[in-house]
Design a protein around this motif. Structure first.
Motif, PDB file in Angstrom:
ATOM      1  N   LYS A   1       0.860  -1.204   0.039  1.00 55.91           N
ATOM      2  CA  LYS A   1       0.086  -0.038  -0.090  1.00 55.91           C
ATOM      3  C   LYS A   1       0.949   1.169  -0.036  1.00 55.91           C
ATOM      4  O   LYS A   1       1.819   1.334   0.717  1.00 55.91           O
ATOM      5  N   VAL A   2       0.683   2.116  -0.916  1.00 57.04           N
ATOM      6  CA  VAL A   2       1.536   3.326  -1.118  1.00 57.04           C
ATOM      7  C   VAL A   2       1.466   4.079   0.460  1.00 57.04           C
ATOM      8  O   VAL A   2       2.542   4.815   0.841  1.00 57.04           O
ATOM      9  N   ALA A   3       0.414   3.983   1.085  1.00 56.68           N
ATOM     10  CA  ALA A   3       0.399   4.667   2.490  1.00 56.68           C
ATOM     11  C   ALA A   3       1.374   4.111   3.432  1.00 56.68           C
ATOM     12  O   ALA A   3       1.764   4.948   4.352  1.00 56.68           O
ATOM     13  N   ASP A   4       1.781   2.832   3.170  1.00 51.84           N
ATOM     14  CA  ASP A   4       2.816   2.258   4.136  1.00 51.84           C
ATOM     15  C   ASP A   4       4.236   2.513   3.562  1.00 51.84           C
ATOM     16  O   ASP A   4       5.163   2.085   4.441  1.00 51.84           O
ATOM     17  N   ILE A   5       4.533   3.116   2.557  1.00 47.60           N
ATOM     18  CA  ILE A   5       5.695   3.106   2.043  1.00 47.60           C
ATOM     19  C   ILE A   5       6.310   4.603   2.513  1.00 47.60           C
ATOM     20  O   ILE A   5       5.721   5.790   2.449  1.00 47.60           O
ATOM     21  N   ALA A   6       7.682   4.507   3.014  1.00 48.08           N
ATOM     22  CA  ALA A   6       8.247   5.594   3.719  1.00 48.08           C
ATOM     23  C   ALA A   6       8.923   6.307   2.481  1.00 48.08           C
ATOM     24  O   ALA A   6       8.871   7.463   2.297  1.00 48.08           O
ATOM     25  N   SER A   7       9.680   5.412   1.729  1.00 46.05           N
ATOM     26  CA  SER A   7      10.404   6.167   0.677  1.00 46.05           C
ATOM     27  C   SER A   7      10.706   5.210  -0.496  1.00 46.05           C
ATOM     28  O   SER A   7      10.547   3.991  -0.346  1.00 46.05           O
ATOM     29  N   LEU A   8      10.813   5.599  -1.684  1.00 48.51           N
ATOM     30  CA  LEU A   8      11.048   4.850  -2.930  1.00 48.51           C
ATOM     31  C   LEU A   8      12.147   5.476  -3.929  1.00 48.51           C
ATOM     32  O   LEU A   8      12.147   6.684  -4.204  1.00 48.51           O
ATOM     33  N   LYS A   9      13.256   4.771  -4.132  1.00 50.09           N
ATOM     34  CA  LYS A   9      14.240   5.299  -4.621  1.00 50.09           C
ATOM     35  C   LYS A   9      14.907   4.269  -5.705  1.00 50.09           C
ATOM     36  O   LYS A   9      15.236   3.159  -5.482  1.00 50.09           O
ATOM     37  N   ALA A  10      15.192   4.802  -7.001  1.00 56.41           N
ATOM     38  CA  ALA A  10      15.893   3.927  -7.747  1.00 56.41           C
ATOM     39  C   ALA A  10      17.291   4.000  -7.467  1.00 56.41           C
ATOM     40  O   ALA A  10      17.798   4.616  -6.476  1.00 56.41           O
ATOM     41  N   PHE A  11      18.156   2.987  -7.931  1.00 56.00           N
ATOM     42  CA  PHE A  11      19.589   2.606  -7.726  1.00 56.00           C
ATOM     43  C   PHE A  11      20.210   4.018  -8.504  1.00 56.00           C
ATOM     44  O   PHE A  11      20.849   3.628  -9.373  1.00 56.00           O
ATOM     45  N   VAL A  12      20.325   5.083  -7.917  1.00 58.41           N
ATOM     46  CA  VAL A  12      20.765   6.312  -8.372  1.00 58.41           C
ATOM     47  C   VAL A  12      22.100   6.385  -7.373  1.00 58.41           C
ATOM     48  O   VAL A  12      21.945   6.095  -6.228  1.00 58.41           O
ATOM     49  N   PRO A  13      23.094   7.494  -7.651  1.00 60.76           N
ATOM     50  CA  PRO A  13      24.088   7.644  -6.871  1.00 60.76           C
ATOM     51  C   PRO A  13      23.464   8.388  -5.580  1.00 60.76           C
ATOM     52  O   PRO A  13      24.281   7.941  -4.249  1.00 60.76           O
ATOM     53  N   SER A  14      22.432   8.922  -5.415  1.00 59.52           N
ATOM     54  CA  SER A  14      21.929   9.586  -4.008  1.00 59.52           C
ATOM     55  C   SER A  14      21.336   8.477  -3.082  1.00 59.52           C
ATOM     56  O   SER A  14      20.992   8.742  -2.007  1.00 59.52           O
ATOM     57  N   THR A  15      20.931   7.106  -3.655  1.00 62.19           N
ATOM     58  CA  THR A  15      20.380   6.154  -2.858  1.00 62.19           C
ATOM     59  C   THR A  15      21.218   5.518  -1.754  1.00 62.19           C
ATOM     60  O   THR A  15      20.757   5.261  -0.941  1.00 62.19           O
ATOM     61  N   ALA A  16      22.375   5.355  -2.126  1.00 65.91           N
ATOM     62  CA  ALA A  16      23.300   4.753  -1.258  1.00 65.91           C
ATOM     63  C   ALA A  16      25.029   5.044  -1.553  1.00 65.91           C
ATOM     64  O   ALA A  16      25.183   5.537  -2.640  1.00 65.91           O
ATOM     65  N   THR A  17      25.705   4.950  -0.587  1.00 64.22           N
ATOM     66  CA  THR A  17      27.284   5.435  -0.666  1.00 64.22           C
ATOM     67  C   THR A  17      27.962   4.281  -1.667  1.00 64.22           C
ATOM     68  O   THR A  17      28.652   4.830  -2.620  1.00 64.22           O
ATOM     69  N   PHE A  18      27.333   3.237  -1.728  1.00 68.76           N
ATOM     70  CA  PHE A  18      27.632   2.057  -2.621  1.00 68.76           C
ATOM     71  C   PHE A  18      27.561   2.570  -4.047  1.00 68.76           C
ATOM     72  O   PHE A  18      28.478   2.879  -5.025  1.00 68.76           O
ATOM     73  N   PHE A  19      26.426   3.166  -4.351  1.00 71.03           N
ATOM     74  CA  PHE A  19      25.962   3.480  -5.506  1.00 71.03           C
ATOM     75  C   PHE A  19      26.801   4.725  -6.085  1.00 71.03           C
ATOM     76  O   PHE A  19      27.140   4.903  -7.399  1.00 71.03           O
ATOM     77  N   ALA A  20      27.067   5.740  -5.219  1.00 72.17           N
ATOM     78  CA  ALA A  20      27.661   6.753  -5.377  1.00 72.17           C
ATOM     79  C   ALA A  20      29.082   6.638  -5.856  1.00 72.17           C
ATOM     80  O   ALA A  20      29.463   7.264  -6.925  1.00 72.17           O
TER      81      ALA A  20
END
Lengths: 68, 287
Positions: free
Chosen positions: B202-221
């Motif tokens: 349910k969209v109401a239960d989702i806190a965040s949605l992020k693609a695998f882009v540099p800002s998503t995690a240090t690893f991707f950066a």
């Protein structure tokens, strides 16, 4: 350092990478018993053999070119 | 005015000038990539314990496609062999043979970049979904049969979607951190050949949605920074080698020795670019 010398260093690095990759695959095989990992590990070992044969061919072909 | 020492070695260095120049340039490149490798290692060893994405700051495992990375490595190794063979063909005064090897080298470079583009695109359609209860999953969205690129929770809300279908990844069992117990459910899913499991949130239960882009995690950066920088070098190398392959005949006819030296210098750069990948591949894909 000439392209000949750098190429020898590159082939050496490639052989080391293949050794790491084959160790990684066999490590997975040991941990899990997945046959596909053993096959890929063996492919890496065959590739190492291929690189060594190529290295010998290369050294013979370029024997008259300086390392500098 | 004639440029000195383009063919004959300079007495004090023992080398023709372009070779000294390329090695100075490559030394600066070693410093550039060395800084990024150091940064990667420090970030990696400094990452907190935990299996990403359950722990927001943990280090992601198993998100890169190792068979494709291995294939790309083989492509670059093959291109290094052909670039040195192209140089050897010039030493034998055989320009058509040089052209064939050089065209193959350029094709390998373009093949590498094409495959990398597909890999990047796969990341841009891959998401981490964090729920309000603190848990998180990774996977591809299923919006009318396809996974859109670069969506955020705001995009989902704007489109008035109430429930989001996600092809949740089954974690790759070969990529669990050393010492971490692999859950039985993961073993079972792998035995059944199951890599994804469709779930609806349910969209109401989702806190965040992020693609695998540099800002998503240090690893991707660090992953995108290093591989994109390397990709730019591959592109630059392909342009130079392509120029020599397709437009070099006239220069070869007028100054064969100088042209051969230029190919050696270009080959040294190309070998450096490939050597960077030889280190980048195990560090980013396997560790």
């Amino acid at each position: 350092m000439s392209l000949k010398a750098f190429h020898i260093a590159f082939v050496t690095a490639s052989v080391l990478l293949l050794l790491v990759l084959s160790g990684w695959c066999f490590g997975n095989f040991r941990a899990d018993g997945a046959i596909s990992q053993a096959v890929w590990g063996s492919v890496c070992l065959v590739a190492i053999g291929g690189m060594l044969v190529y290295g010998r061919y290369f050294l013979r072909k370029f024997k008259n070119i300086s390392y500098l | 005015m004639e440029i000195p020492y383009t063919v004959k070695p300079r007495p004090d260095t023992g080398l023709y000038n372009a070779k000294v120049g390329i090695w100075l340039f490559l030394a600066s490149e070693v410093m550039l990539f060395g800084a990024f490798f150091s940064a990667y290692i420090l970030l990696r060893v400094g990452a907190p314990e935990g299996f990403w994405p359950d722990v927001a700051t943990g280090w992601p495992h198993g998100l890169l496609n190792i068979p494709i990375g291995t294939f790309n490595t083989a492509v670059l190794i093959a291109s290094s062999v052909t670039v040195v063979m192209a140089w050897a063909a010039l030493k034998e005064n055989n320009f058509p043979k040089f052209q064939k090897f050089m065209v193959f080298t350029v094709a390998c470079a373009l093949g590498f970049l094409t495959i990398k583009t597909f890999e990047y695109n796969e990341k841009f359609t891959h998401y981490v979904v964090r729920l309000k209860d603190g848990s998180a999953v990774t996977g591809h969205l299923n919006v009318d049969g396809h996974s859109p690129r670069f969506w955020t929770l705001q995009d989902v809300e704007e489109k008035k979607i109430e429930a989001l279908k996600v092809e949740v990844d089954v974690p790759n069992k070969f990529r669990f951190p050393v010492g971490m117990k692999i859950p039985e459910a993961v073993h079972e899913a792998h035995k059944a050949g199951k890599h994804h499991e469709e779930k609806e949130f349910k969209v109401a239960d989702i806190a965040s949605l992020k693609a695998f882009v540099p800002s998503t995690a240090t690893f991707f950066a660090i992953y995108f920074t290093m591989t994109f920088l390397h990709g730019l070098h591959v592109l630059a190398g392909a342009l130079v080698l392509g120029y020599f392959a397709f437009l070099g005949r006239k220069f070869w006819q007028q100054h064969p020795e100088q042209f051969t030296n230029r190919i050696e210098v270009a080959g040294l750069f190309w070998h450096f670019v490939d050597l960077v990948w030889i280190f980048l591949f195990p560090v980013v894909y396997l560790l």
